[in-house]
Design an enzyme around this catalytic site. Structure first.
Site, mmCIF file in Angstrom:
data_model
loop_
_atom_site.group_PDB
_atom_site.id
_atom_site.type_symbol
_atom_site.label_atom_id
_atom_site.label_comp_id
_atom_site.label_asym_id
_atom_site.label_seq_id
_atom_site.Cartn_x
_atom_site.Cartn_y
_atom_site.Cartn_z
ATOM 1 C CG ASP A 161 -2.319 0.412 0.923
ATOM 2 O OD1 ASP A 161 -2.492 1.213 -0.013
ATOM 3 O OD2 ASP A 161 -3.247 -0.018 1.633
ATOM 4 C CG ASP A 223 -9.751 0.963 -0.856
ATOM 5 O OD1 ASP A 223 -8.772 0.960 -1.620
ATOM 6 O OD2 ASP A 223 -9.660 0.846 0.387
#
Ligand SMILES: *[C@@H]1O[C@H](CO)[C@@H](O)[C@H](O)[C@H]1NC(C)=O
Ligand SMILES: *[C@@H]1O[C@H](CO)[C@@H](O)[C@H](O)[C@H]1NC(C)=O
Ligand SMILES: *[C@@H]1O[C@H](CO)[C@@H](O)[C@H](O)[C@H]1NC(C)=O
Length: 413
Positions: A161, A223
């Site tokens: 990430d 997301d």
């Protein structure tokens, strides 16, 4: 003197690329398929308060058993990936990451072995900054030791990430962590969130060439959330960005629209067909995120429809090209195998209707690349039937129901 300068320049020119070590693993030749914890379980660390969303060893072993026993593994689902919130809040005295002692009492190598015994693969997560997005220890200043730790745990896939760092750091650190992974000698699929953070946190247009050179897959957009509105916005993103994204997409390096949110009750059957079909037409990774016990029989049937999966797992790995036919209707076109000779591809055509009413659509396959003069057989993938053969002068006409997709695969005769 100037002659030697020329030689020196030539020397640099020839040998420079060696220093920029490209990702050269043989992984992800087709888009990875599997399961990842985040979309449904999210941080999943408070198991007393929220036992239904507990990210622990039992959950991961259950997914592995389900994949193995219920046909997923045979259909091609392979990677089982633990996302954020798996570790203790502190590294150990040797600076190594430590799995949460309560939730992962046997450690990660134990889970890897369990998964590998079922012919599946094991994925894990870190962040490129000092902390992960959820404030667990991240890998900044620990690239080598973390890469070594993941390799020792027999990890096959690493999601990295990109929270909490500057743009410049993203552009150098993903390359450095990638080479730290390579140096371990263990092949790990390298999943980067790099371009997402460039575009949506630092508000710049990502340079996809270095991303594709150094990562096996990468996130482009926000997301996913279990909602039809969000699925539509993700699909629209790939439609709008097709020209930028498609040149960097292919075997070993994939754009990643994030997880499949089946098992949530958020999508009806038509919407589920759209969600999965467009991802497969894109040649996107197919990582579901859900309680595997909540997948409906219909969703399971879709997830294991081999004619459908074959489109997404096609070895050519071409990202389907979108054509807006009407305001709410897009035709996605994807050439794939099998080929007739070395010139004539098969094609899949997905007509996606976002509208709440049905649309009557007609199109000539020959207007979208089909050029084999003997014509094509036409498979209606969801009906699992073959219709009339088409030649280059024929058109296909069909009514596409509201919020649904019609999918045809055409094979040269
Ligand atoms: C990639 O690795 C393979 C085998 O490990 C090797 O044969 C090939 O030359 C490498 N390619 C590049 C561009 O480094
Ligand atoms: C058909 O299309 C392919 C590209 O998909 C091309 O290579 C080939 O030359 C075309 N053949 C004819 C006869 O136009
Ligand atoms: C399509 O063409 C093939 C080859 O000529 C033939 O065998 C087949 O029966 C045809 N299918 C239909 C539905 O007409």
């Amino acid at each position: 003197m100037s002659k030697w300068n020329d030689v020196y320049v030539m020397f640099l020119f020839i040998f420079m690329p060696v220093h920029v070590k490209l990702l050269n693993n043989s992984l992800a030749r087709t888009p990875p398929m599997g399961w990842m914890s985040w979309g449904y379980y999210m941080c999943g660390a408070n198991c007393e308060k929220n036992p239904e969303k507990c990210l622990n060893e039992n959950l991961i072993l259950t997914v592995a058993d389900t994949f193995y026993q219920e046909g997923y593994q045979e259909a091609g689902y392979e990677y089982i990936i633990i996302d954020d919130c798996w570790s203790e809040l502190e590294r150990d005295s040797n600076g190594r990451l430590v799995p949460d002692r309560k939730r992962f009492p046997n450690g990660m190598k134990y889970i890897a072995d369990y998964i590998h015994k079922r012919n599946l693969k094991f994925g894990m997560y870190t962040n490129i900054a000092k902390k992960t997005c959820m404030k667990y220890p991240g890998s900044r200043d620990h690239f080598d030791i973390d890469a070594k730790t993941f390799a020792e745990w027999d990890v096959d896939y690493l999601k990295v990430d990109g929270c909490f760092v500057e743009e410049d750091f993203l552009n150098t650190a993903y390359i450095q962590l990638g080479s730290a992974l390579q140096k371990t000698g263990r092949q790990m699929v390298y999943s980067c969130s790099w371009p997402y953070y460039i575009q949506y946190i630092h508000n710049k247009i990502p340079d996809y060439q270095p991303v594709a050179d150094h990562c096996n897959m990468w996130r482009n957009y926000h997301d996913v959330v279990a909602s039809w509105k969000v699925i539509k916005s993700i699909i629209m993103h790939y439609q709008i960005e097709y020209k930028r994204l498609s040149p960097h997409h292919g075997p070993g390096h994939w754009n990643d629209p994030d997880m499949i949110v089946f098992g949530s009750g958020a999508l009806n059957e038509g919407q589920s067909r759209v969600h999965l079909t467009v991802y497969l037409m894109l040649s996107a990774p197919i990582l579901m995120s859900c309680d595997v016990n909540n997948i409906t029989p219909y969703e399971k049937q879709l997830l294991q429809n081999l004619d459908l999966l074959a489109i997404g797992q096609d070895p050519l790995g071409v990202m389907a090209k979108p054509y807006q036919l009407e305001l709410e209707v897009t035709l996605w076109v994807k050439p794939h195998l099998p080929m007739k000779g070395d010139k004539y591809h098969s094609f899949s055509f997905a007509i996606v209707n976002f509208d709440v009413r049905a649309h009557l659509i007609s199109f000539f396959p020959s207007a979208y690349g089909a050029n084999y003069t003997d014509g094509y057989s036409v498979m209606d993938v969801f009906a699992n039937t073959f219709g009339k053969n088409v030649t280059l002068s024929d058109y296909i006409e069909v009514t596409v129901p509201p919020e649904d997709v019609i999918l045809y695969s055409l094979f040269p005769l």
